[in-house]
Write a protein that holds these residues in place. Sequence first.
Motif, PDB file in Angstrom:
ATOM      1  N   UNK A  55      18.387  54.628  53.879  1.00 55.35           N
ATOM      2  CA  UNK A  55      18.447  55.953  53.408  1.00 55.35           C
ATOM      3  C   UNK A  55      20.008  57.041  53.179  1.00 55.35           C
ATOM      4  N   UNK A  56      20.132  57.970  52.328  1.00 55.92           N
ATOM      5  CA  UNK A  56      21.582  58.256  52.345  1.00 55.92           C
ATOM      6  C   UNK A  56      22.302  58.483  53.757  1.00 55.92           C
ATOM      7  N   UNK A  57      21.208  59.939  53.806  1.00 58.09           N
ATOM      8  CA  UNK A  57      21.523  59.806  56.059  1.00 58.09           C
ATOM      9  C   UNK A  57      22.144  59.170  56.632  1.00 58.09           C
ATOM     10  N   UNK A  58      22.059  57.856  56.350  1.00 61.66           N
ATOM     11  CA  UNK A  58      21.851  56.494  56.647  1.00 61.66           C
ATOM     12  C   UNK A  58      22.703  55.827  57.102  1.00 61.66           C
ATOM     13  N   UNK A  59      23.719  56.087  55.116  1.00 63.27           N
ATOM     14  CA  UNK A  59      24.329  55.078  54.858  1.00 63.27           C
ATOM     15  C   UNK A  59      25.428  55.527  55.122  1.00 63.27           C
ATOM     16  N   UNK A  60      25.771  57.393  55.447  1.00 65.78           N
ATOM     17  CA  UNK A  60      26.793  57.736  55.514  1.00 65.78           C
ATOM     18  C   UNK A  60      27.292  57.713  56.998  1.00 65.78           C
ATOM     19  N   UNK A  61      26.117  57.487  57.962  1.00 68.17           N
ATOM     20  CA  UNK A  61      26.351  57.804  59.290  1.00 68.17           C
ATOM     21  C   UNK A  61      26.759  56.285  59.180  1.00 68.17           C
ATOM     22  N   UNK A  62      26.771  55.181  58.861  1.00 72.45           N
ATOM     23  CA  UNK A  62      26.567  53.775  58.810  1.00 72.45           C
ATOM     24  C   UNK A  62      27.692  53.250  58.474  1.00 72.45           C
ATOM     25  N   UNK A  63      27.890  54.308  57.313  1.00 74.42           N
ATOM     26  CA  UNK A  63      29.455  53.331  56.969  1.00 74.42           C
ATOM     27  C   UNK A  63      30.699  54.783  57.712  1.00 74.42           C
ATOM     28  N   UNK A  64      30.144  55.751  57.945  1.00 68.78           N
ATOM     29  CA  UNK A  64      31.490  56.450  59.066  1.00 68.78           C
ATOM     30  C   UNK A  64      32.077  56.086  60.444  1.00 68.78           C
ATOM     31  N   UNK A  65      30.398  55.324  60.514  1.00 69.15           N
ATOM     32  CA  UNK A  65      30.606  53.666  62.538  1.00 69.15           C
ATOM     33  C   UNK A  65      31.661  53.110  61.857  1.00 69.15           C
ATOM     34  N   UNK A  66      31.504  52.197  60.780  1.00 73.11           N
ATOM     35  CA  UNK A  66      31.891  51.057  60.713  1.00 73.11           C
ATOM     36  C   UNK A  66      33.159  51.349  60.722  1.00 73.11           C
ATOM     37  N   UNK A  67      33.328  52.068  59.467  1.00 74.99           N
ATOM     38  CA  UNK A  67      34.719  52.434  58.961  1.00 74.99           C
ATOM     39  C   UNK A  67      35.609  53.073  60.042  1.00 74.99           C
ATOM     40  N   UNK A  68      35.580  53.724  60.737  1.00 81.26           N
ATOM     41  CA  UNK A  68      36.272  55.011  62.318  1.00 81.26           C
ATOM     42  C   UNK A  68      35.913  55.346  62.916  1.00 81.26           C
ATOM     43  N   UNK A  69      34.978  54.343  63.770  1.00 81.53           N
ATOM     44  CA  UNK A  69      34.280  54.063  65.042  1.00 81.53           C
ATOM     45  C   UNK A  69      34.122  55.458  65.338  1.00 81.53           C
ATOM     46  N   UNK A  70      33.487  56.593  64.460  1.00 80.40           N
ATOM     47  CA  UNK A  70      33.467  57.951  65.298  1.00 80.40           C
ATOM     48  C   UNK A  70      31.000  57.887  64.102  1.00 80.40           C
ATOM     49  N   UNK A  71      31.122  58.454  65.502  1.00 84.78           N
ATOM     50  CA  UNK A  71      29.231  58.108  65.494  1.00 84.78           C
ATOM     51  C   UNK A  71      29.231  59.827  65.439  1.00 84.78           C
ATOM     52  N   UNK A  72      28.285  59.719  63.539  1.00 82.28           N
ATOM     53  CA  UNK A  72      27.834  61.021  63.329  1.00 82.28           C
ATOM     54  C   UNK A  72      26.681  61.944  64.759  1.00 82.28           C
ATOM     55  N   UNK A  73      26.498  62.907  64.967  1.00 82.85           N
ATOM     56  CA  UNK A  73      25.571  63.900  65.861  1.00 82.85           C
ATOM     57  C   UNK A  73      24.636  64.295  65.146  1.00 82.85           C
ATOM     58  N   UNK A  74      25.108  65.408  63.816  1.00 78.29           N
ATOM     59  CA  UNK A  74      24.718  65.672  62.956  1.00 78.29           C
ATOM     60  C   UNK A  74      25.437  66.111  61.795  1.00 78.29           C
ATOM     61  N   UNK A  75      24.217  65.152  60.525  1.00 75.57           N
ATOM     62  CA  UNK A  75      24.781  65.685  59.397  1.00 75.57           C
ATOM     63  C   UNK A  75      24.641  66.222  58.662  1.00 75.57           C
ATOM     64  N   UNK A  76      24.853  67.145  57.374  1.00 75.63           N
ATOM     65  CA  UNK A  76      24.678  68.121  56.736  1.00 75.63           C
ATOM     66  C   UNK A  76      25.230  68.251  55.303  1.00 75.63           C
ATOM     67  N   UNK A  77      23.594  67.637  54.626  1.00 75.80           N
ATOM     68  CA  UNK A  77      23.975  67.513  52.906  1.00 75.80           C
ATOM     69  C   UNK A  77      24.967  69.084  52.555  1.00 75.80           C
ATOM     70  N   UNK A  78      25.847  68.263  51.376  1.00 79.22           N
ATOM     71  CA  UNK A  78      26.379  69.558  50.653  1.00 79.22           C
ATOM     72  C   UNK A  78      26.288  68.943  49.493  1.00 79.22           C
ATOM     73  N   UNK A  79      26.190  67.875  48.960  1.00 80.31           N
ATOM     74  CA  UNK A  79      26.022  68.360  47.276  1.00 80.31           C
ATOM     75  C   UNK A  79      26.117  66.699  46.750  1.00 80.31           C
ATOM     76  N   UNK A  80      25.733  67.065  45.901  1.00 83.92           N
ATOM     77  CA  UNK A  80      25.373  65.596  44.612  1.00 83.92           C
ATOM     78  C   UNK A  80      25.994  65.502  44.257  1.00 83.92           C
ATOM     79  N   UNK A  81      26.822  64.399  43.994  1.00 84.08           N
ATOM     80  CA  UNK A  81      28.054  64.015  43.205  1.00 84.08           C
ATOM     81  C   UNK A  81      27.458  63.378  41.759  1.00 84.08           C
ATOM     82  N   UNK A  82      28.037  63.573  40.466  1.00 81.15           N
ATOM     83  CA  UNK A  82      27.755  62.124  39.419  1.00 81.15           C
ATOM     84  C   UNK A  82      28.687  62.771  38.239  1.00 81.15           C
ATOM     85  N   UNK A  83      28.392  61.595  37.739  1.00 78.57           N
ATOM     86  CA  UNK A  83      28.834  61.601  35.348  1.00 78.57           C
ATOM     87  C   UNK A  83      30.734  61.284  35.430  1.00 78.57           C
TER      88      UNK A  83
END
Length: 152
Positions: A55-83
């Motif tokens: 899921x997109x939220x899982x990918x966001x949390x995973x990437x945050x942890x892998x790249x920074x060491x931070x663990x997301x406790x709460x993620x809020x969707x802001x927007x979907x970007x494309x184009x």
Amino acid sequence: MGYIMELRKLIGSRPIIMTGACVLLFDNKGEILLQKRKDNGCWGLPGGALEPGEQLEEAAARELLEETGYIARDLKIMHIFSGEEFYYKYPHGDEVYNVIAAYVCVKYGGLSHPDGIEVEELSFFGLHELPENLNPPDVPVIEYFIEKKRQW
């Protein structure tokens, strides 16, 4: 090896549609976390490509942890970007049209730890004191947040 790397073995560097997620993480002073990328030397948002079945939220949390060491406790969707604005050619030649789910995070744990593979350095910046060399695909995401931040 991730899905995109496997796909690249088959198609080379031709343009693909890449779905991913990024995180706008803010500290208690309202400063945004940026990472200095190893591939292009630019400052950008933690994030990356979606893996099959994720899921997109899982990918966001995973990437945050892998790249920074931070663990997301709460993620809020802001927007979907494309184009067209989200076309990007990586320094090594791979081309993508990004579809990005951007999340805002103010509740997190963990310790700052750049991964050393994709990320050279981590730092928090005031929204009006951002570095000049921002990662091109992240610029419209950050600008969108600044424009809409009263909603957050």
